[in-house]
Enzyme design. Sequence first.
Site, PDB file in Angstrom:
ATOM      1  N   ILE A 106     -10.846  33.186 -95.769  1.00  9.65           N
ATOM      2  CA  ILE A 106     -10.012  34.217 -96.207  1.00  9.65           C
ATOM      3  C   ILE A 106      -8.506  34.209 -96.433  1.00  9.65           C
ATOM      4  CG2 ILE A 106      -8.800  35.955 -94.861  1.00  9.65           C
ATOM      5  CD1 ILE A 106     -11.818  36.396 -93.734  1.00  9.65           C
ATOM      6  N   GLY A 117      -7.187  33.102 -99.654  1.00  2.00           N
ATOM      7  CA  GLY A 117      -7.198  34.363-100.569  1.00  2.00           C
ATOM      8  C   GLY A 117      -5.481  35.306-100.075  1.00  2.00           C
ATOM      9  N   HIS A 118      -6.009  34.657 -98.927  1.00  2.00           N
ATOM     10  CA  HIS A 118      -4.714  36.014 -98.049  1.00  2.00           C
ATOM     11  C   HIS A 118      -3.723  34.432 -97.497  1.00  2.00           C
ATOM     12  CE1 HIS A 118      -3.136  39.143 -95.789  1.00  2.00           C
ATOM     13  NE2 HIS A 118      -3.455  40.092 -97.207  1.00  2.00           N
ATOM     14  N   PHE A 119      -2.509  34.516 -98.406  1.00  2.00           N
ATOM     15  CA  PHE A 119      -2.618  34.853 -99.450  1.00  2.00           C
ATOM     16  C   PHE A 119      -1.933  32.829 -99.397  1.00  2.00           C
ATOM     17  CE2 PHE A 119      -0.179  38.206 -98.183  1.00  2.00           C
ATOM     18  CZ  PHE A 119      -0.495  38.690 -99.411  1.00  2.00           C
ATOM     19  N   LEU A 174      -2.174  35.012 -94.376  1.00  2.00           N
ATOM     20  CA  LEU A 174      -1.796  35.527 -92.510  1.00  2.00           C
ATOM     21  C   LEU A 174      -2.982  36.337 -92.737  1.00  2.00           C
ATOM     22  CD1 LEU A 174       1.680  37.543 -94.473  1.00  2.00           C
ATOM     23  CD2 LEU A 174       1.494  35.648 -93.044  1.00  2.00           C
TER      24      LEU A 174
END
Lengths: 93, 157
Positions: B34, B37-39, B44
């Site tokens: 996760i 992609g974030h970020f 975060l």
Amino acid sequence: MSSTFDTVANIIAETCDIPRDTIKPESHAIEDLGIDSLDFLDIAFAIDKAFGIKLPLEQWTQEVNDGKATTEQYFVLQNLSNRIDALVAAKGA
Amino acid sequence: MRLEYFQLIDRIVELDLAKRTIRVEANIPEQSTIFEGHFPGHPLMPGVLLVETMAQTSGWLIIGSIRFERMPFLAAVKEAKFRTFVTPGTKLDVTAQIVHDGSGYSVTRAAIKASGKAICDAELTLRIMPFPDPGFRTRMEETGRRIGFPMEALTDG
């Protein structure tokens, strides 16, 4: 002092963003005002808080599903207001 | 916490059914797809997963208050505020309190802190519904035991 109907109508207007002047005692919350079950949870929460009661939504839903009652008995606003008055009276008894 | 499996609660620290409060521990992992992609380059914890963490915490409180007889499902999130960024490796302190027991639903106030600092908070509404099947309840009880749900609290009082 505002009536039970006025309090309920104000709650519905604020919770569901429905113009207050379109909410009448004879309005059916679901069929006339288009309130869905999730919005009705918000309304029930606000009514419970305003009147210090617990609307028996599960019991009402069961009675409608079992064919023992019609939605009009619970969700036409004047009928709903009468039932709120009865719950408030029962609490104070 | 296993983000990809939505296992967000690591341990129930405190459950007080009389006061209708719960406190849990939730540790954000250092690594997760996760965070890729974030970020990218700036990992975060997503706000939606913080909401889910508060919802699961509220769910354990409610399911305890109804003695595992039915299942709470998230129905509404109100006034969610995200006060600061949360990075991988952060240890979260999550609390919830039932503020209203309705007919077929409960409303909670939940909050997350890290090292005493406010991270986020929200008011959550959860519908309380029958378990879809008996196995669902069994799995909830198993998960509860794994994260330290105090089953003995269900027989007190």
